[in-house]
Design a protein around this motif. Sequence first.
Motif, PDB file in Angstrom:
ATOM      1  N   UNK A  46       0.692  -0.947   0.250  1.00  0.00           N
ATOM      2  CA  UNK A  46       0.152  -0.319   0.007  1.00  0.00           C
ATOM      3  C   UNK A  46       0.449   1.572   0.389  1.00  0.00           C
ATOM      4  N   UNK A  47       2.053   1.019   0.910  1.00  0.00           N
ATOM      5  CA  UNK A  47       3.465   2.614   1.021  1.00  0.00           C
ATOM      6  C   UNK A  47       3.803   2.475  -1.170  1.00  0.00           C
ATOM      7  N   UNK A  48       3.890   1.169  -1.596  1.00  0.00           N
ATOM      8  CA  UNK A  48       4.252   1.456  -2.645  1.00  0.00           C
ATOM      9  C   UNK A  48       3.472   1.764  -3.707  1.00  0.00           C
ATOM     10  N   UNK A  49       2.327   1.446  -3.726  1.00  0.00           N
ATOM     11  CA  UNK A  49       0.804   2.394  -4.199  1.00  0.00           C
ATOM     12  C   UNK A  49       0.861   3.847  -4.209  1.00  0.00           C
ATOM     13  N   UNK A  50       1.066   4.216  -2.551  1.00  0.00           N
ATOM     14  CA  UNK A  50       0.705   5.760  -2.768  1.00  0.00           C
ATOM     15  C   UNK A  50       1.917   6.554  -3.893  1.00  0.00           C
ATOM     16  N   UNK A  51       3.532   5.896  -3.895  1.00  0.00           N
ATOM     17  CA  UNK A  51       3.860   6.277  -4.705  1.00  0.00           C
ATOM     18  C   UNK A  51       3.891   6.160  -5.861  1.00  0.00           C
ATOM     19  N   UNK A  52       3.048   4.853  -6.473  1.00  0.00           N
ATOM     20  CA  UNK A  52       2.945   4.839  -7.939  1.00  0.00           C
ATOM     21  C   UNK A  52       1.889   5.809  -8.283  1.00  0.00           C
ATOM     22  N   UNK A  53       0.981   5.809  -7.250  1.00  0.00           N
ATOM     23  CA  UNK A  53       0.446   6.803  -7.720  1.00  0.00           C
ATOM     24  C   UNK A  53       0.393   8.662  -7.889  1.00  0.00           C
ATOM     25  N   UNK A  54       1.483   8.973  -7.007  1.00  0.00           N
ATOM     26  CA  UNK A  54       2.140   9.863  -6.970  1.00  0.00           C
ATOM     27  C   UNK A  54       3.123  10.559  -8.491  1.00  0.00           C
ATOM     28  N   UNK A  55       3.248   9.458  -8.982  1.00  0.00           N
ATOM     29  CA  UNK A  55       4.144   9.356 -10.178  1.00  0.00           C
ATOM     30  C   UNK A  55       3.284   8.752 -11.096  1.00  0.00           C
ATOM     31  N   UNK A  56       2.377   8.335 -10.821  1.00  0.00           N
ATOM     32  CA  UNK A  56       1.762   8.319 -12.478  1.00  0.00           C
ATOM     33  C   UNK A  56       0.848  10.313 -12.317  1.00  0.00           C
ATOM     34  N   UNK A  57       0.216  11.302 -11.224  1.00  0.00           N
ATOM     35  CA  UNK A  57      -0.527  12.173 -11.962  1.00  0.00           C
ATOM     36  C   UNK A  57       1.340  13.238 -11.725  1.00  0.00           C
ATOM     37  N   UNK A  58       2.237  12.712 -11.761  1.00  0.00           N
ATOM     38  CA  UNK A  58       3.238  13.685 -11.639  1.00  0.00           C
ATOM     39  C   UNK A  58       3.150  13.539 -13.323  1.00  0.00           C
ATOM     40  N   UNK A  59       3.665  12.553 -13.926  1.00  0.00           N
ATOM     41  CA  UNK A  59       3.290  11.676 -15.586  1.00  0.00           C
ATOM     42  C   UNK A  59       2.482  12.596 -16.570  1.00  0.00           C
ATOM     43  N   UNK A  60       1.091  12.654 -15.753  1.00  0.00           N
ATOM     44  CA  UNK A  60      -0.328  12.909 -16.706  1.00  0.00           C
ATOM     45  C   UNK A  60       0.182  14.675 -16.477  1.00  0.00           C
ATOM     46  N   UNK A  61       0.600  14.656 -15.195  1.00  0.00           N
ATOM     47  CA  UNK A  61       0.650  16.293 -14.903  1.00  0.00           C
ATOM     48  C   UNK A  61       1.452  16.582 -16.249  1.00  0.00           C
ATOM     49  N   UNK A  62       2.461  16.109 -16.264  1.00  0.00           N
ATOM     50  CA  UNK A  62       3.296  16.657 -16.815  1.00  0.00           C
ATOM     51  C   UNK A  62       3.742  16.942 -18.321  1.00  0.00           C
ATOM     52  N   UNK A  63       2.975  15.392 -19.077  1.00  0.00           N
ATOM     53  CA  UNK A  63       2.293  14.993 -20.040  1.00  0.00           C
ATOM     54  C   UNK A  63       1.144  16.056 -20.682  1.00  0.00           C
ATOM     55  N   UNK A  64       0.066  16.353 -19.392  1.00  0.00           N
ATOM     56  CA  UNK A  64      -1.305  17.879 -19.943  1.00  0.00           C
ATOM     57  C   UNK A  64      -0.613  19.476 -20.221  1.00  0.00           C
ATOM     58  N   UNK A  65       0.550  19.546 -19.543  1.00  0.00           N
ATOM     59  CA  UNK A  65       1.048  20.306 -19.747  1.00  0.00           C
ATOM     60  C   UNK A  65       1.847  20.584 -20.574  1.00  0.00           C
ATOM     61  N   UNK A  66       2.920  19.599 -21.211  1.00  0.00           N
ATOM     62  CA  UNK A  66       2.885  19.238 -22.914  1.00  0.00           C
ATOM     63  C   UNK A  66       2.447  19.555 -23.805  1.00  0.00           C
ATOM     64  N   UNK A  67       1.351  18.867 -23.616  1.00  0.00           N
ATOM     65  CA  UNK A  67      -0.061  19.054 -24.685  1.00  0.00           C
ATOM     66  C   UNK A  67      -0.765  20.506 -24.793  1.00  0.00           C
ATOM     67  N   UNK A  68      -1.094  21.174 -23.991  1.00  0.00           N
ATOM     68  CA  UNK A  68      -0.943  22.027 -23.538  1.00  0.00           C
ATOM     69  C   UNK A  68      -0.217  23.218 -24.510  1.00  0.00           C
ATOM     70  N   UNK A  69       1.222  23.907 -23.963  1.00  0.00           N
ATOM     71  CA  UNK A  69       2.108  24.070 -25.119  1.00  0.00           C
ATOM     72  C   UNK A  69       1.790  23.951 -26.096  1.00  0.00           C
ATOM     73  N   UNK A  70       1.995  22.413 -26.885  1.00  0.00           N
ATOM     74  CA  UNK A  70       1.863  22.636 -27.598  1.00  0.00           C
ATOM     75  C   UNK A  70       0.802  22.913 -28.998  1.00  0.00           C
ATOM     76  N   UNK A  71      -0.178  23.080 -28.186  1.00  0.00           N
ATOM     77  CA  UNK A  71      -1.567  23.347 -28.399  1.00  0.00           C
ATOM     78  C   UNK A  71      -1.493  24.912 -28.766  1.00  0.00           C
TER      79      UNK A  71
END
Length: 80
Positions: A46-71
């Motif tokens: 469960x501790x590792x799952x929390x870390x994965x969720x944080x990493x997943x959110x970071x990657x998603x937010x970074x991807x969204x920022x990249x798409x917004x910049x491209x748009x």
Amino acid sequence: MHDPFEVHFDRAKLSPWYFAVSWARFQLEQKIRQYTDWGFSTSYDEQQLERLLDLEQFLKMTWDERLEAMTADETAQEVQ
């Protein structure tokens, strides 16, 4: 306070990393459910799952920022 720490990485890998982390999260969630059904402790998982969720959110937010910049760049070019 502003954090001066910056990370530079190949943004072309964002999508594969995001899907890899999502898959790892999915697998770990299944393992936690199974181990819970068997009566085993899942506190470490469960501790590792929390870390994965944080990493997943970071990657998603970074991807969204990249798409917004491209748009924004495409929109700026269309306006010109």
